[in-house]
Design an enzyme around this catalytic site. Structure first.
Site, PDB file in Angstrom:
ATOM      1  N   VAL A 153       0.835  -1.202   0.000  1.00 48.02           N
ATOM      2  CA  VAL A 153       0.000   0.000   0.000  1.00 48.02           C
ATOM      3  C   VAL A 153       0.875   1.259   0.000  1.00 48.02           C
ATOM      4  O   VAL A 153       0.587   2.230  -0.713  1.00 48.02           O
ATOM      5  CB  VAL A 153      -0.954   0.008   1.220  1.00 48.02           C
ATOM      6  CG1 VAL A 153      -1.571   1.377   1.423  1.00 48.02           C
ATOM      7  CG2 VAL A 153      -2.049  -1.039   1.030  1.00 48.02           C
ATOM      8  N   GLU A 154       1.947   1.242   0.771  1.00 49.39           N
ATOM      9  CA  GLU A 154       2.768   2.442   0.923  1.00 49.39           C
ATOM     10  C   GLU A 154       3.563   2.790  -0.333  1.00 49.39           C
ATOM     11  O   GLU A 154       3.558   3.947  -0.767  1.00 49.39           O
ATOM     12  CB  GLU A 154       3.727   2.284   2.115  1.00 49.39           C
ATOM     13  CG  GLU A 154       3.041   2.339   3.467  1.00 49.39           C
ATOM     14  CD  GLU A 154       2.468   3.713   3.787  1.00 49.39           C
ATOM     15  OE1 GLU A 154       2.888   4.706   3.161  1.00 49.39           O
ATOM     16  OE2 GLU A 154       1.595   3.802   4.663  1.00 49.39           O
ATOM     17  N   THR A 155       4.279   1.817  -0.905  1.00 48.81           N
ATOM     18  CA  THR A 155       5.216   2.175  -1.990  1.00 48.81           C
ATOM     19  C   THR A 155       5.263   1.163  -3.132  1.00 48.81           C
ATOM     20  O   THR A 155       6.153   1.237  -3.980  1.00 48.81           O
ATOM     21  CB  THR A 155       6.648   2.313  -1.440  1.00 48.81           C
ATOM     22  OG1 THR A 155       7.073   1.056  -0.888  1.00 48.81           O
ATOM     23  CG2 THR A 155       6.743   3.396  -0.377  1.00 48.81           C
ATOM     24  N   TYR A 176      -7.708   2.736   5.203  1.00 46.62           N
ATOM     25  CA  TYR A 176      -6.307   2.360   5.018  1.00 46.62           C
ATOM     26  C   TYR A 176      -6.040   0.979   5.630  1.00 46.62           C
ATOM     27  O   TYR A 176      -5.438   0.112   5.002  1.00 46.62           O
ATOM     28  CB  TYR A 176      -5.395   3.407   5.667  1.00 46.62           C
ATOM     29  CG  TYR A 176      -3.941   3.027   5.685  1.00 46.62           C
ATOM     30  CD1 TYR A 176      -3.108   3.351   4.618  1.00 46.62           C
ATOM     31  CD2 TYR A 176      -3.387   2.338   6.763  1.00 46.62           C
ATOM     32  CE1 TYR A 176      -1.769   2.999   4.631  1.00 46.62           C
ATOM     33  CE2 TYR A 176      -2.054   1.981   6.785  1.00 46.62           C
ATOM     34  CZ  TYR A 176      -1.248   2.310   5.707  1.00 46.62           C
ATOM     35  OH  TYR A 176       0.079   1.946   5.718  1.00 46.62           O
TER      36      TYR A 176
END
Length: 313
Positions: A93-95, A292
């Site tokens: 999800v982040e990168t 999230y």
């Protein structure tokens, strides 16, 4: 410059170095705009949000990452008690596993938000104070690690590396998981994996506890206002949760610990609900959003299923 001297004094840094470094930070006009809250009346939509993160490209990247780092993920799960699929979900999800770590100079992003946080924001003073603290931590961190503070790039908020750690999180929770005597969240998948696990352990991850359970409602006893009042903070015992009209079954009936009713709005369609546990709440310590947290959980599950299918398990 007064802030530079204050940082130098409190952190024991060379005042000339701090002044010179901050003097090279540049205001980025787009950053305050990106911090603006969503316009009033904006309707949240879980299905649209989910589609941004759970897609074939990200799942395939997650499988490749898991294959390349299987032993490290197993080690982190054993050492910290955090499931590999949760760690994989966060990094995806982040990168997208390091594919998109941000292209803003961290010093510029942090200085912009520390000194020019948009005054129109409802929590402008609080947020400006927060980013001043992160800027201070960043200068201290890079100085101690002998890293050029002008060289690192990250998100528009100053988050860095595969797991998008803010400087304070890097200082407090990042670990040297590949044992090379340095913490590198940009180039070491092992350090990123271990640091995410370390972060969740610090925020009270409960080994073996599910993140959430399905929930339905008994319309005769339903007190939705009471169930929604604590937001995502687990507050209700199993008995009090059920007394307010939440209907659980299966493994949920054996749950030992507080629960929260998690609402995921779907635009104009009916919202979805789950019963969130302390582990669901732990994921929101990474990003204060139930949307999230659910994206992290569901991406991790999808990648785990694809990884096992490819491995013939």
């Amino acid at each position: 410059m007064a802030a530079a001297d204050d940082i130098a004094d409190r952190r024991g840094l060379d005042p000339a170095w701090v002044r010179q470094t901050l003097g090279q930070a540049r205001f980025i006009a787009s950053v305050p705009k990106l911090m603006a809250p969503a316009p009033k009346g904006t309707v949240k939509n879980w299905r649209v949000y989910r589609s941004r993160f759970i897609d074939p490209v990200r799942i395939a990247a997650g499988v490749r990452f898991w294959q390349a780092n299987r032993a490290t993920l197993d080690q982190a799960e054993k050492e910290y008690g955090v499931p590999a699929e949760i760690i994989v979900g966060i990094l995806g999800v982040e990168t997208i596993y390091g594919q998109n770590m941000g292209n803003f100079r961290v010093i510029d992003a942090l200085a912009t938000l520390a000194f020019d946080f948009p005054a129109s924001h409802p929590r402008a003073k609080e947020r400006s104070t927060y980013f001043k603290g992160e800027l201070e931590q960043y200068l201290s961190l890079t100085q101690r690690a002998n890293i050029d503070p002008l060289s690192l790039r990250g998100s528009y908020a100053g988050a860095m590396g595969l797991p998008q750690f803010m400087p304070t999180s890097w200082a407090h929770y990042a670990v040297d998981f590949d044992a090379d005597s340095r913490v590198d969240l940009f180039n070491s998948p092992a350090d990123a994996i271990g640091s995410v696990a370390s972060y969740f352990k610090a925020f009270h991850w409960q080994t073996g506890m599910p993140t959430h359970y399905p929930v339905q409602f008994d319309t005769k006893t339903l007190d939705m206002d009471a169930l929604m009042a604590p937001d995502i903070l687990p507050t209700f015992s199993l008995a009090s949760f059920q007394a307010k009209g939440a209907v659980l079954d299966g493994a949920a009936l054996q749950h030992n610990g507080p629960l929260a009713l998690i609402e995921l709005q779907n635009g104009g369609d009916p919202p979805e609900y789950v019963a969130g546990t302390e582990n669901f709440y732990a994921i929101t310590r990474y990003n204060w959003s139930s949307y999230y947290a659910m994206a992290v959980i569901e991406l991790g599950r999808e990648v785990a299923a694809a990884f096992k299918a490819k491995a013939g398990q």
